[in-house]
Write a protein that holds these residues in place. Structure first.
Motif, PDB file in Angstrom:
ATOM      1  N   ALA A 151     -42.127  46.519  82.059  1.00 44.66           N
ATOM      2  CA  ALA A 151     -40.968  45.812  82.590  1.00 44.66           C
ATOM      3  C   ALA A 151     -40.761  46.134  84.061  1.00 44.66           C
ATOM      4  N   ARG A 152     -40.102  45.174  84.733  1.00 47.10           N
ATOM      5  CA  ARG A 152     -39.806  45.345  86.157  1.00 47.10           C
ATOM      6  C   ARG A 152     -38.312  45.235  86.401  1.00 47.10           C
ATOM      7  N   ILE A 153     -37.820  46.109  87.262  1.00 49.90           N
ATOM      8  CA  ILE A 153     -36.456  46.019  87.762  1.00 49.90           C
ATOM      9  C   ILE A 153     -36.538  45.699  89.250  1.00 49.90           C
ATOM     10  N   VAL A 154     -35.799  44.699  89.668  1.00 48.14           N
ATOM     11  CA  VAL A 154     -35.761  44.276  91.067  1.00 48.14           C
ATOM     12  C   VAL A 154     -34.345  44.502  91.573  1.00 48.14           C
ATOM     13  N   VAL A 155     -34.208  45.261  92.656  1.00 48.32           N
ATOM     14  CA  VAL A 155     -32.887  45.631  93.160  1.00 48.32           C
ATOM     15  C   VAL A 155     -32.701  45.057  94.566  1.00 48.32           C
ATOM     16  N   VAL A 156     -31.709  44.195  94.704  1.00 46.94           N
ATOM     17  CA  VAL A 156     -31.440  43.593  96.007  1.00 46.94           C
ATOM     18  C   VAL A 156     -30.619  44.566  96.851  1.00 46.94           C
ATOM     19  N   GLY A 204     -43.026  56.786  81.956  1.00 40.37           N
ATOM     20  CA  GLY A 204     -43.636  56.848  80.632  1.00 40.37           C
ATOM     21  C   GLY A 204     -43.381  55.615  79.793  1.00 40.37           C
ATOM     22  N   ASP A 205     -42.365  54.849  80.170  1.00 42.22           N
ATOM     23  CA  ASP A 205     -42.045  53.613  79.462  1.00 42.22           C
ATOM     24  C   ASP A 205     -42.678  52.394  80.120  1.00 42.22           C
ATOM     25  N   GLY A 206     -43.412  52.620  81.210  1.00 41.87           N
ATOM     26  CA  GLY A 206     -44.041  51.519  81.912  1.00 41.87           C
ATOM     27  C   GLY A 206     -43.085  50.705  82.758  1.00 41.87           C
ATOM     28  N   ILE A 207     -41.881  51.229  82.988  1.00 40.64           N
ATOM     29  CA  ILE A 207     -40.872  50.515  83.779  1.00 40.64           C
ATOM     30  C   ILE A 207     -41.048  50.854  85.253  1.00 40.64           C
ATOM     31  N   THR A 208     -41.081  49.835  86.092  1.00 44.80           N
ATOM     32  CA  THR A 208     -41.111  50.048  87.535  1.00 44.80           C
ATOM     33  C   THR A 208     -39.918  49.360  88.173  1.00 44.80           C
ATOM     34  N   ALA A 209     -39.463  49.899  89.282  1.00 45.71           N
ATOM     35  CA  ALA A 209     -38.324  49.324  90.001  1.00 45.71           C
ATOM     36  C   ALA A 209     -38.628  49.332  91.483  1.00 45.71           C
ATOM     37  N   LEU A 257     -47.861  43.444  92.187  1.00 45.39           N
ATOM     38  CA  LEU A 257     -46.877  44.512  92.002  1.00 45.39           C
ATOM     39  C   LEU A 257     -46.997  45.188  90.639  1.00 45.39           C
ATOM     40  N   GLU A 258     -48.041  44.892  89.893  1.00 42.74           N
ATOM     41  CA  GLU A 258     -48.217  45.523  88.591  1.00 42.74           C
ATOM     42  C   GLU A 258     -48.343  47.037  88.750  1.00 42.74           C
ATOM     43  N   GLY A 259     -47.487  47.770  88.056  1.00 45.74           N
ATOM     44  CA  GLY A 259     -47.530  49.223  88.099  1.00 45.74           C
ATOM     45  C   GLY A 259     -46.996  49.843  89.368  1.00 45.74           C
ATOM     46  N   VAL A 260     -46.443  49.037  90.267  1.00 43.73           N
ATOM     47  CA  VAL A 260     -45.934  49.534  91.551  1.00 43.73           C
ATOM     48  C   VAL A 260     -44.421  49.681  91.475  1.00 43.73           C
ATOM     49  N   GLY A 261     -43.907  50.810  91.920  1.00 43.54           N
ATOM     50  CA  GLY A 261     -42.465  51.025  91.899  1.00 43.54           C
ATOM     51  C   GLY A 261     -42.015  52.007  92.958  1.00 43.54           C
TER      52      GLY A 261
END
Length: 312
Positions: A151-156, A204-209, A257-261
């Motif tokens: 999952a991806r989180i995008v923060v403005v 560890g959950d695969g979440i990137t922001a 952006l896969e895996g980039v946070g």
């Protein structure tokens, strides 16, 4: 660490960035999707086939936007749900009602340089809206985001973050005179620090922001500043709302952006780290990427939310 560069830039629109991307079967939430760049962010995501939930304060306005998006994209996989970011009960209700995985969370809603105001919990309004509410939302949706596995989180955020770091000992202006721009800058720094720590904590959950500066766009966000933001941006650097949503959509959808946070983007590209105000719309302050600051903000945010549980 090399800066991430993409084929897109200042002039590209959200639709151009999302062209050719298929998100059928994916689910997205966009806060503040009833106006401004939130509308165009939701529209571009809907055009990819994603199921999009518009999380908004004004449900009637959200319904109007959803109908417009359906008319322009053909997508009927749109939902509208109430969300008031300054109200912990509203955030809790939204997260409690969510079922199943969530693939994309776009923290888009925000306020800018508003007059001095505090929530019933004593939180300064911009810090509460721009950071704390979104922090609580992401935390409440953590299990849904983790269920996706990528999952991806995008923060403005904003270049305004260069106005102020997070003043940890006085985030709510209890001991210093309130200044609308310092409060805005602090909240926008908090947005970036959240992306840094969420990426580390939830790896560890695969979440990137990732966080971003959308550009200078004249929207309802500037209602407290005479409709022209800081008033210092040259006309040639003003974007349309479609262009303003491009970087958000890039971070939400691009395979690059896969895996980039934990990074900060301007004009669809990662921007350089700076140690003093850049004087441009580019650059990210070193304090906004600092891991120690990010962890400290996370701890503070958890404490603020825990200390006020049950406060009406």
């Amino acid at each position: 660490m090399n800066l991430i560069q993409t084929p897109f830039g200042f002039a590209n629109t959200a639709a151009e960035v999302a062209a050719g991307i298929d998100l059928t079967g994916r689910r997205a939430v966009v806060t503040g999707a009833s106006s401004g760049i939130g509308v165009e962010t939701a529209r571009a995501l809907a055009a990819t086939g994603a199921e999009v939930t518009l999380a908004v304060r004004d449900v009637a306005a959200g319904e109007r936007v959803a109908k417009d998006i359906t008319a322009t994209t053909g997508s009927t996989a749109l939902h509208v749900a109430p969300l008031e970011l300054t109200d912990p009960a509203s955030v809790a209700a939204f997260t409690a009602a969510w079922e199943g995985p969530l693939h994309i969370l776009v923290d888009n809603a925000g306020v800018m340089a508003c007059p001095e105001r505090y929530t019933p919990q004593g939180w300064e309004w911009q810090f509460a809206t721009n950071h704390l509410g979104h922090f609580a939302l992401a935390a409440g949706l953590h299990a849904a985001l983790a269920a996706d596995g990528a999952a991806r989180i995008v923060v403005v955020s904003s270049t305004g973050h260069q106005i102020s770091p997070v003043v940890f000992d006085d985030v709510n202006f209890a001991f210093r005179p309130y200044d609308p721009w310092l409060a805005y800058g602090q909240s926008k720094t908090a947005n970036i620090l959240f992306a840094v720590e969420a990426t580390r904590r939830w790896a560890g959950d695969g979440i990137t922001a990732n966080a971003l500066m959308p550009g200078a766009i004249y929207t309802n966000l500037q209602r407290h500043t005479g409709g022209r933001g800081s008033g210092r941006v040259p006309p040639e650097l003003i974007k349309s709302v479609e262009q303003g949503a491009a970087t958000s959509v890039l971070l939400a959808t691009s395979p690059l952006l896969e895996g980039v946070g934990g990074r900060y983007f301007v004009d669809c590209n990662e921007t350089e780290t700076v140690d003093r105000r850049s004087g441009t719309l580019h650059g990210v302050a070193r304090y906004a990427l600092d891991p120690a600051n990010a962890e400290r903000l996370w701890t503070l945010s958890e404490a603020l939310l825990a200390d006020t549980e049950g406060v009406a």
